[in-house]
Design a protein around this motif. Structure first.
Motif, short mmCIF file in Angstrom:
data_model
loop_
_atom_site.label_atom_id
_atom_site.label_comp_id
_atom_site.label_asym_id
_atom_site.label_seq_id
_atom_site.Cartn_x
_atom_site.Cartn_y
_atom_site.Cartn_z
N ALA A 94 7.38 5.11 4.35
CA ALA A 94 6.60 6.00 3.49
C ALA A 94 7.43 7.19 3.04
O ALA A 94 7.36 7.62 1.88
CB ALA A 94 5.35 6.47 4.24
N ILE B 71 2.45 1.48 -3.62
CA ILE B 71 1.44 1.86 -4.62
C ILE B 71 1.00 3.30 -4.40
O ILE B 71 0.77 4.05 -5.35
CB ILE B 71 0.24 0.90 -4.56
N GLY B 72 0.90 3.70 -3.14
CA GLY B 72 0.47 5.06 -2.81
C GLY B 72 1.60 6.07 -2.86
O GLY B 72 1.39 7.23 -2.48
N ARG B 73 2.80 5.65 -3.31
CA ARG B 73 3.97 6.53 -3.43
C ARG B 73 4.30 7.23 -2.13
O ARG B 73 4.74 8.38 -2.11
CB ARG B 73 3.74 7.55 -4.56
N SER C 66 -4.31 5.01 8.96
CA SER C 66 -5.20 4.39 7.98
C SER C 66 -4.73 2.99 7.61
O SER C 66 -5.55 2.08 7.41
CB SER C 66 -5.30 5.27 6.73
N LEU D 298 2.31 8.25 0.19
CA LEU D 298 1.29 9.19 0.68
C LEU D 298 0.17 8.44 1.39
O LEU D 298 -1.01 8.59 1.08
CB LEU D 298 0.75 10.01 -0.49
N VAL D 299 0.55 7.64 2.36
CA VAL D 299 -0.39 6.83 3.12
C VAL D 299 -0.10 7.02 4.61
O VAL D 299 1.04 6.90 5.03
CB VAL D 299 -0.28 5.33 2.75
N GLU E 252 -6.92 -0.44 8.17
CA GLU E 252 -7.23 -1.31 7.04
C GLU E 252 -6.83 -2.75 7.28
O GLU E 252 -7.47 -3.68 6.76
CB GLU E 252 -6.57 -0.77 5.77
N ARG F 240 8.28 7.98 -0.87
CA ARG F 240 7.94 9.28 -1.44
C ARG F 240 9.17 9.96 -2.02
O ARG F 240 9.13 10.53 -3.12
CB ARG F 240 7.32 10.17 -0.35
N ARG G 214 0.84 -1.20 0.00
CA ARG G 214 0.00 0.00 0.00
C ARG G 214 0.87 1.25 0.00
O ARG G 214 0.57 2.24 -0.67
CB ARG G 214 -0.92 0.00 1.22
N ILE G 215 1.96 1.24 0.76
CA ILE G 215 2.87 2.38 0.80
C ILE G 215 3.51 2.60 -0.56
O ILE G 215 3.60 3.72 -1.05
CB ILE G 215 3.94 2.17 1.89
#
Length: 258
Positions: free
Chosen positions: A184, A147-149, A156, A151-152, A160, A188, A144-145
């Motif tokens: 993260a 894929i979200g580049r 959250s 910005l997670v 999840e 980023r 998730r980190i």
């Protein structure tokens, strides 16, 4: 994976820009790469944890294959978790003993980069184990980190996967070697660095990569690399991909990637 050949690295060496991966360096040439970190020097083949701090590498007649492994799958290949590396750079012989040397000898026996990369893939696949080093929840949070580049938010992520923030922080750090917030931040930064390498304007990179402003981007890039955003895109060891290697190698060097 990428293959490197350099007849003589610059006297000051090349800066190795941090990347959200465990890095495996397999040397097989007549020269020996020398890697300098805050903890001292390593020679020859090595394994580096994600974002181990400032790293410089130099040497003469250096030939090697570099492999970047997701920290989720790296334990199955290396036999230890990314956390066991403790944010450091360690010699491959310290992890694999004679097996590491044998792999490097086999790489030196083939004549083309395509053969070396294929051989590396085969040899590493043989080392993979079925042991589950990483919890599914931790692996999912890492994805998730990525894929979200980056910005997670940690809260959250914890919600999840159905864990408390404290549990996610603890398990993620113990299994991947860095806390989720640091992961993260690194992801980023990596996305921003690639955008800079592609020639995108600094202000636009800051806005599109989730930084508050250019000063925020500047602080992160300086913290990870020691150079400004305007300069980080030209660092030769930014990453093993088409963007990073555009216009490189220089005289006496060759690069092949897959």
């Amino acid at each position: 994976m990428a293959g490197f050949r350099d007849r003589g690295l610059a006297p000051a060496g090349h800066r190795v820009v941090p990347h959200p991966a465990v890095t495996l360096l397999l040397e097989f040439g007549s020269g020996t790469p020398i890697v300098e970190t805050s903890a001292g020097r390593q020679r020859g083949s090595l394994v580096a944890a994600p974002a181990p701090g400032a790293i410089w590498v130099w040497g003469e007649n250096v030939e090697c294959v570099q492999v970047r492994l997701s920290p989720v799958v790296a334990p199955a290949v290396l036999g230890i978790s990314a956390a066991d590396l403790d944010g450091a750079v360690v010699g491959l012989d310290d992890l694999w003993g004679r097996d590491g040397s044998r792999i490097c000898e086999q790489l030196g026996e083939v004549s083309s980069w395509e053969e070396r990369l294929a051989l590396t893939d085969t040899l590493l696949a043989r080392r993979c184990t079925a042991r589950a080093y990483v919890d599914p929840e931790v692996a999912w949070a890492w994805q998730r980190i990525v894929i979200g580049r980056g910005l997670v938010g940690v809260d959250s992520l914890a919600a999840e996967v159905g864990w408390s923030r404290k549990r996610l922080w603890s398990r993620f750090s113990a299994q991947l070697g860095l806390p989720p917030k640091r992961a993260a931040k690194l992801v980023r930064f990596d996305h921003a660095a690639h955008r800079l390498a592609a020639g995108v304007d600094v202000a636009r990179v800051a806005a599109e990569s989730g930084y508050a402003d250019q000063s925020h981007l500047h602080r992160d890039v300086m913290a990870f690399t020691g150079v400004t955003p305007a300069n980080v895109g030209s660092e030769p060891w930014l990453a093993v991909d088409d963007i990073a290697w555009a216009g490189y190698p220089g005289p006496g060097s060759t690069v092949s990637s897959a």
